[in-house]
Write a protein that holds these residues in place. Sequence first.
Motif, PDB file in Angstrom:
ATOM      1  N   MET A  23      -9.342   1.837  -0.116  1.00 30.74           N
ATOM      2  CA  MET A  23      -9.894   1.888  -1.468  1.00 30.74           C
ATOM      3  C   MET A  23     -10.459   3.288  -1.764  1.00 30.74           C
ATOM      4  SD  MET A  23     -12.660  -0.641  -3.170  1.00 30.74           S
ATOM      5  CE  MET A  23     -13.900  -0.403  -1.927  1.00 30.74           C
ATOM      6  N   ALA A  24     -11.125   3.862  -0.767  1.00 30.63           N
ATOM      7  CA  ALA A  24     -11.664   5.207  -0.969  1.00 30.63           C
ATOM      8  C   ALA A  24     -10.535   6.205  -1.215  1.00 30.63           C
ATOM      9  CB  ALA A  24     -12.499   5.623   0.241  1.00 30.63           C
ATOM     10  N   LYS A  25      -9.431   6.009  -0.509  1.00 35.93           N
ATOM     11  CA  LYS A  25      -8.285   6.906  -0.701  1.00 35.93           C
ATOM     12  C   LYS A  25      -7.692   6.732  -2.102  1.00 35.93           C
ATOM     13  CE  LYS A  25      -7.956   8.922   3.291  1.00 35.93           C
ATOM     14  NZ  LYS A  25      -8.305  10.343   3.374  1.00 35.93           N
ATOM     15  N   MET A  26      -7.650   5.488  -2.549  1.00 40.86           N
ATOM     16  CA  MET A  26      -7.095   5.217  -3.875  1.00 40.86           C
ATOM     17  C   MET A  26      -7.944   5.937  -4.935  1.00 40.86           C
ATOM     18  SD  MET A  26      -4.774   2.414  -3.772  1.00 40.86           S
ATOM     19  CE  MET A  26      -5.041   1.741  -5.365  1.00 40.86           C
ATOM     20  N   LYS A  27      -9.227   5.860  -4.731  1.00 38.41           N
ATOM     21  CA  LYS A  27     -10.147   6.506  -5.652  1.00 38.41           C
ATOM     22  C   LYS A  27      -9.904   8.018  -5.651  1.00 38.41           C
ATOM     23  CE  LYS A  27     -15.029   7.203  -6.101  1.00 38.41           C
ATOM     24  NZ  LYS A  27     -16.242   7.199  -5.322  1.00 38.41           N
ATOM     25  N   ASN A  28      -9.679   8.492  -4.444  1.00 40.32           N
ATOM     26  CA  ASN A  28      -9.388   9.904  -4.279  1.00 40.32           C
ATOM     27  C   ASN A  28      -8.138  10.341  -5.049  1.00 40.32           C
ATOM     28  OD1 ASN A  28     -10.332  12.192  -3.050  1.00 40.32           O
ATOM     29  ND2 ASN A  28      -8.816  12.073  -1.432  1.00 40.32           N
ATOM     30  N   GLN A  29      -7.256   9.382  -5.218  1.00 33.84           N
ATOM     31  CA  GLN A  29      -6.021   9.697  -5.933  1.00 33.84           C
ATOM     32  C   GLN A  29      -6.172   9.552  -7.452  1.00 33.84           C
ATOM     33  OE1 GLN A  29      -2.673   7.611  -4.248  1.00 33.84           O
ATOM     34  NE2 GLN A  29      -3.598   7.878  -2.234  1.00 33.84           N
TER      35      GLN A  29
ATOM     36  N   CYS B 259      -1.917   3.370  -8.008  1.00 38.83           N
ATOM     37  CA  CYS B 259      -1.693   4.722  -7.463  1.00 38.83           C
ATOM     38  C   CYS B 259      -0.669   5.479  -8.291  1.00 38.83           C
ATOM     39  CB  CYS B 259      -1.127   4.625  -6.047  1.00 38.83           C
ATOM     40  SG  CYS B 259      -2.357   4.501  -4.815  1.00 38.83           S
ATOM     41  N   SER B 260       0.437   4.795  -8.580  1.00 39.16           N
ATOM     42  CA  SER B 260       1.518   5.465  -9.300  1.00 39.16           C
ATOM     43  C   SER B 260       1.067   5.879 -10.695  1.00 39.16           C
ATOM     44  CB  SER B 260       2.737   4.543  -9.415  1.00 39.16           C
ATOM     45  OG  SER B 260       3.192   4.197  -8.134  1.00 39.16           O
ATOM     46  N   LEU B 261       0.343   4.998 -11.359  1.00 39.96           N
ATOM     47  CA  LEU B 261      -0.122   5.322 -12.709  1.00 39.96           C
ATOM     48  C   LEU B 261      -1.130   6.467 -12.671  1.00 39.96           C
ATOM     49  CD1 LEU B 261      -0.501   1.733 -14.159  1.00 39.96           C
ATOM     50  CD2 LEU B 261       0.948   3.524 -15.106  1.00 39.96           C
TER      51      LEU B 261
ATOM     52  N   TYR C  23      18.284 -18.897  10.834  1.00 42.18           N
ATOM     53  CA  TYR C  23      17.559 -17.698  10.405  1.00 42.18           C
ATOM     54  C   TYR C  23      16.503 -17.379  11.453  1.00 42.18           C
ATOM     55  CZ  TYR C  23      15.025 -14.508   7.302  1.00 42.18           C
ATOM     56  OH  TYR C  23      14.442 -13.394   6.745  1.00 42.18           O
ATOM     57  N   VAL C  24      16.765 -16.396  12.273  1.00 38.83           N
ATOM     58  CA  VAL C  24      15.805 -16.079  13.337  1.00 38.83           C
ATOM     59  C   VAL C  24      15.273 -14.648  13.208  1.00 38.83           C
ATOM     60  CG1 VAL C  24      16.634 -17.694  15.092  1.00 38.83           C
ATOM     61  CG2 VAL C  24      17.766 -15.491  14.841  1.00 38.83           C
ATOM     62  N   HIS C  25      15.755 -13.942  12.213  1.00 39.27           N
ATOM     63  CA  HIS C  25      15.382 -12.537  12.075  1.00 39.27           C
ATOM     64  C   HIS C  25      13.945 -12.405  11.559  1.00 39.27           C
ATOM     65  CE1 HIS C  25      16.144  -8.292  11.200  1.00 39.27           C
ATOM     66  NE2 HIS C  25      15.477  -8.488  10.085  1.00 39.27           N
ATOM     67  N   GLN C  26      13.159 -11.525  12.193  1.00 43.13           N
ATOM     68  CA  GLN C  26      11.835 -11.212  11.654  1.00 43.13           C
ATOM     69  C   GLN C  26      12.007 -10.098  10.644  1.00 43.13           C
ATOM     70  OE1 GLN C  26       8.957 -12.551  11.764  1.00 43.13           O
ATOM     71  NE2 GLN C  26       9.563 -14.114  13.249  1.00 43.13           N
ATOM     72  N   SER C  27      11.839 -10.411   9.367  1.00 41.60           N
ATOM     73  CA  SER C  27      12.021  -9.365   8.357  1.00 41.60           C
ATOM     74  C   SER C  27      10.779  -8.468   8.323  1.00 41.60           C
ATOM     75  CB  SER C  27      12.253  -9.995   6.993  1.00 41.60           C
ATOM     76  OG  SER C  27      11.124 -10.730   6.613  1.00 41.60           O
ATOM     77  N   MET C  28      10.946  -7.299   7.754  1.00 38.32           N
ATOM     78  CA  MET C  28       9.820  -6.358   7.676  1.00 38.32           C
ATOM     79  C   MET C  28       9.396  -6.187   6.216  1.00 38.32           C
ATOM     80  SD  MET C  28      11.028  -3.313   6.171  1.00 38.32           S
ATOM     81  CE  MET C  28      10.168  -1.903   6.847  1.00 38.32           C
ATOM     82  N   PHE C  29       8.281  -5.561   6.000  1.00 38.40           N
ATOM     83  CA  PHE C  29       7.901  -5.179   4.645  1.00 38.40           C
ATOM     84  C   PHE C  29       7.278  -3.792   4.698  1.00 38.40           C
ATOM     85  CE2 PHE C  29       3.327  -5.490   5.053  1.00 38.40           C
ATOM     86  CZ  PHE C  29       3.161  -6.398   6.084  1.00 38.40           C
ATOM     87  N   TRP C  30       7.164  -3.181   3.547  1.00 34.06           N
ATOM     88  CA  TRP C  30       6.529  -1.872   3.509  1.00 34.06           C
ATOM     89  C   TRP C  30       5.786  -1.717   2.197  1.00 34.06           C
ATOM     90  CZ3 TRP C  30      11.455  -2.539   1.781  1.00 34.06           C
ATOM     91  CH2 TRP C  30      11.796  -1.948   0.564  1.00 34.06           C
ATOM     92  N   SER C  31       4.923  -0.733   2.197  1.00 30.05           N
ATOM     93  CA  SER C  31       4.252  -0.391   0.949  1.00 30.05           C
ATOM     94  C   SER C  31       3.838   1.070   1.030  1.00 30.05           C
ATOM     95  CB  SER C  31       3.026  -1.288   0.754  1.00 30.05           C
ATOM     96  OG  SER C  31       2.379  -0.958  -0.456  1.00 30.05           O
ATOM     97  N   ASP C  32       3.794   1.715  -0.111  1.00 23.82           N
ATOM     98  CA  ASP C  32       3.352   3.108  -0.177  1.00 23.82           C
ATOM     99  C   ASP C  32       2.250   3.200  -1.215  1.00 23.82           C
ATOM    100  OD1 ASP C  32       5.450   4.185   1.535  1.00 23.82           O
ATOM    101  OD2 ASP C  32       6.798   3.685  -0.112  1.00 23.82           O
ATOM    102  N   LEU C  33       1.138   3.775  -0.808  1.00 24.25           N
ATOM    103  CA  LEU C  33       0.032   3.939  -1.753  1.00 24.25           C
ATOM    104  C   LEU C  33      -0.246   5.433  -1.913  1.00 24.25           C
ATOM    105  CD1 LEU C  33      -2.330   1.098  -0.471  1.00 24.25           C
ATOM    106  CD2 LEU C  33      -0.853   1.058  -2.472  1.00 24.25           C
ATOM    107  N   GLY C  34       0.545   6.052  -2.741  1.00 24.13           N
ATOM    108  CA  GLY C  34       0.357   7.484  -2.973  1.00 24.13           C
ATOM    109  C   GLY C  34       0.738   8.310  -1.762  1.00 24.13           C
ATOM    110  N   PRO C  35       0.283   9.546  -1.751  1.00 23.93           N
ATOM    111  CA  PRO C  35       0.779  10.489  -0.756  1.00 23.93           C
ATOM    112  C   PRO C  35       0.247  10.273   0.656  1.00 23.93           C
ATOM    113  CG  PRO C  35      -0.850  11.532  -2.154  1.00 23.93           C
ATOM    114  CD  PRO C  35      -0.631  10.171  -2.713  1.00 23.93           C
ATOM    115  N   GLU C  36      -0.876   9.612   0.796  1.00 27.95           N
ATOM    116  CA  GLU C  36      -1.479   9.571   2.126  1.00 27.95           C
ATOM    117  C   GLU C  36      -1.278   8.274   2.885  1.00 27.95           C
ATOM    118  OE1 GLU C  36      -5.438  11.190   2.758  1.00 27.95           O
ATOM    119  OE2 GLU C  36      -5.359  11.867   0.681  1.00 27.95           O
ATOM    120  N   ILE C  37      -0.839   7.251   2.196  1.00 26.58           N
ATOM    121  CA  ILE C  37      -0.763   5.963   2.878  1.00 26.58           C
ATOM    122  C   ILE C  37       0.611   5.343   2.711  1.00 26.58           C
ATOM    123  CG2 ILE C  37      -1.704   3.618   3.004  1.00 26.58           C
ATOM    124  CD1 ILE C  37      -4.334   4.755   1.932  1.00 26.58           C
ATOM    125  N   GLY C  38       1.209   5.066   3.852  1.00 24.25           N
ATOM    126  CA  GLY C  38       2.457   4.322   3.850  1.00 24.25           C
ATOM    127  C   GLY C  38       2.413   3.420   5.072  1.00 24.25           C
TER     128      GLY C  38
END
Length: 704
Positions: A444-450, A407-409, A567-582
């Motif tokens: 995937m369709a969104k990625m293509k759109n980007q 997406c970034s490229l 260690y009992v904490h549930q860690s989180m994660f994130w990702s951003d795929l361009g402007p429409e998906i986070g």
Amino acid sequence: MSLWTVMYSAIRRAHILARKRTIVQPSYQHAAPVFDLQRSCHGKLYEMAPANSSKYMPTAKQVFFKSVKYDTSTSGTLLDWQKQSDIDKHMSKDPCRLMTKEPGKQPAEDPCEQFKRMRLKNDPKQCPPSGSAAPDGGDGCNGKDSGDPNKSLKLTCLLGALAAMVAGGLIAWFLASTKNDDNKGAGGGSDGDNNSADAKRGVSGLVTSPDSSEKLPKHVPYLIIGGGTAAFSAFRSIKSNDAKAKVLIVSNEYHKPYMRPPLSKELWYTPNTNEKTNKDYRFKQWAGSERSLFFEPDEFFVDPEKLEESVNGGIAVAQGFSVQKVDAQNHTVTLNDGYKITYDECLIATGCAPKNLPMFRDAAPSVREKVMVYRTPDDFDRLLRYAAEKRSITIVGNGFIGSELACSLAHYSKENDGGKIYQVFQESGNMSKVLPNYLSRWTMAKMKNQGVCVIPNASIKSATRDEESLKLELNNGMTLLSDIVVVCVGCSPNTNLASPSKLEVDRTLGGFVVNAELEARRNLYVAGDASCFYDPLLGRRRVEHHDHSVVSGKLAGENMTGAKKPYVHQSMFWSDLGPEIGYEGIGLADSSLPTVGIFALPSATDARSSTDNLTVNREEDDGSKHTIIVDEKSNSDVVTWDDDAHGEQPDYGRGVIFYLKNEKIVGVLMWNLFSRVGLARTIINQNKKYDDLNEVAKLFEIHS
Ligand SMILES: Cc1cc2nc3c(=O)[nH]c(=O)nc-3n(C[C@H](O)[C@H](O)[C@H](O)COP(=O)(O)OP(=O)(O)OC[C@H]3O[C@@H](n4cnc5c(N)ncnc54)[C@H](O)[C@@H]3O)c2cc1C
């Protein structure tokens, strides 16, 4: 919570709020200046039109809830079912449009073929496609016997040329393998031979700091192996519990500790990114402010030679050294050159190293030099050079890093009129390990759109080199010409230390086995990507995410100063795929588990026009079961549909996905829905069965 953790959380929060604002508010163009960057990258959708033109200024509703209709009447690939949505028409051209196969029509010419033809036209030296060209652009093209009578002279020339080629090949091999090992090392890769990697580094001019291990202290109270996120988090935590702590980090990288997530995201969206002027790797955060990739500037660190005498303690980083062995019994580590350092408390935070594919790893040097993995600022520099030269780039892999990078490229390429960006993977959609199949295909369709030319259900059969680029033959019959291939197929924990140190590695998950206090042995801890820890709720796990490395590093640091906490904490994660998906997730977000996804549609009218209010419970080919529910804004009833039966599926603009094990929620993914991680964590921690997941979904306020 330490200062930088707070800072990073604040940054992330600002990002989230900015994104939320952009996504949710149709009239985002009135957002405060603080969201300027948000506008320029995530708001790229709107750049098609002048600022106050309403014609191409879709509302958030139009952008995020417009139905994308897929034609399921023809079977198979992306090419069959990806039809242009209205959004496509307004926003960007289909990067694979030439490949689209309309029912009843001959497929148009493969863009890769076109590309190849253009290349051949521009480069007469290359072999004709059908010829028996030597892949490295050698004699294969022009090497037909000319019938020269002077055979002995010819033989001499030939032998001379052969000798030159062998010598050249050896030099190229040596240089390429140096580069390769550097990559590995710099990427945290300790899976190579450290000694030879170090020797080659010497040749390639990278110098350690200090210049000799003899200048390092012989004993330190706190020693950390690896200089990444978990290491730095541990340092902060040690320092806040032991104000005058002396901490030595031994890192095989040639950088001070830095964070990795912006490498595949924000750095590519930062205008005027230029490796020559941006040695700090400064980037614009989504919320608009600027910062460096490095956690702290150079001045923050104590010179390793002065650590022992530093009255107030501090943190020193020994750069370019790797630890080869830990003797837990005698509290001693041995460096690659045999130098020994004793410690009171030690943390292993060696992270993981990107995997390569055997077909590239074992390829000829001329091919290998066009293939890279991606984990470090040096990798960013290299890829940026290619992108800036408008080269064509192929990403292999559909996971977090591969998809983000694609997406970034594509964004960078669009902004700079650059080269083509391909993404090739075997699966049928992006992020398929995490996203249920329907969402993976939608993404995937969104990625293509980007602007990414996504090629699913494909693997690379062979890679050969012509003068300039790599020729990639795919198993679906396609050929891609690419200037560089970026292999993003996951990473393996750096556990080379384990065997000489007699430490246990988990056979299934990889990583050093630690107990709930993150201890591998007494006074020896492991945190971050390299740790395989016991989660009292979800069982043994290994997590490769930023937040986990922060939180586990912090806990290890506390325990190194005597806290003895589990260690009992549930860690989180994130990702951003361009402007429409986070998205943000927590717990076991594993698409092979049964899921229930509940998505918001803005109104009953929109829902009906796009979905006809039907069905759906899906069972995928891999046996995984997914329920999709559209929750209309009216909140009165829940509608479902069957996209297979009706050839339609809604726009999964925003929603929540629950991952279930034994009918309990073990993972939650918040799709374009932010600031709800705490709630998701509470739900997972409750560890109970819910009769009605719609009720649980309501807590997430997916319509707000
Ligand atoms: C491009 C990219 C983007 C990412 N984006 C996200 C994201 O958006 N969200 C998210 O949650 N996560 C993301 N991640 C994952 C996240 O960055 C990692 O989980 C995190 O960096 C792990 O931290 P760590 O300290 O365990 O390991 P690392 O950061 O890898 O640090 C380990 C260090 O140890 C060094 N080392 C290894 N072996 C030795 C040895 N024997 N001696 C000395 N040093 C050694 C390595 O060279 C490295 O410097 C991303 C990762 C990458 C690569």
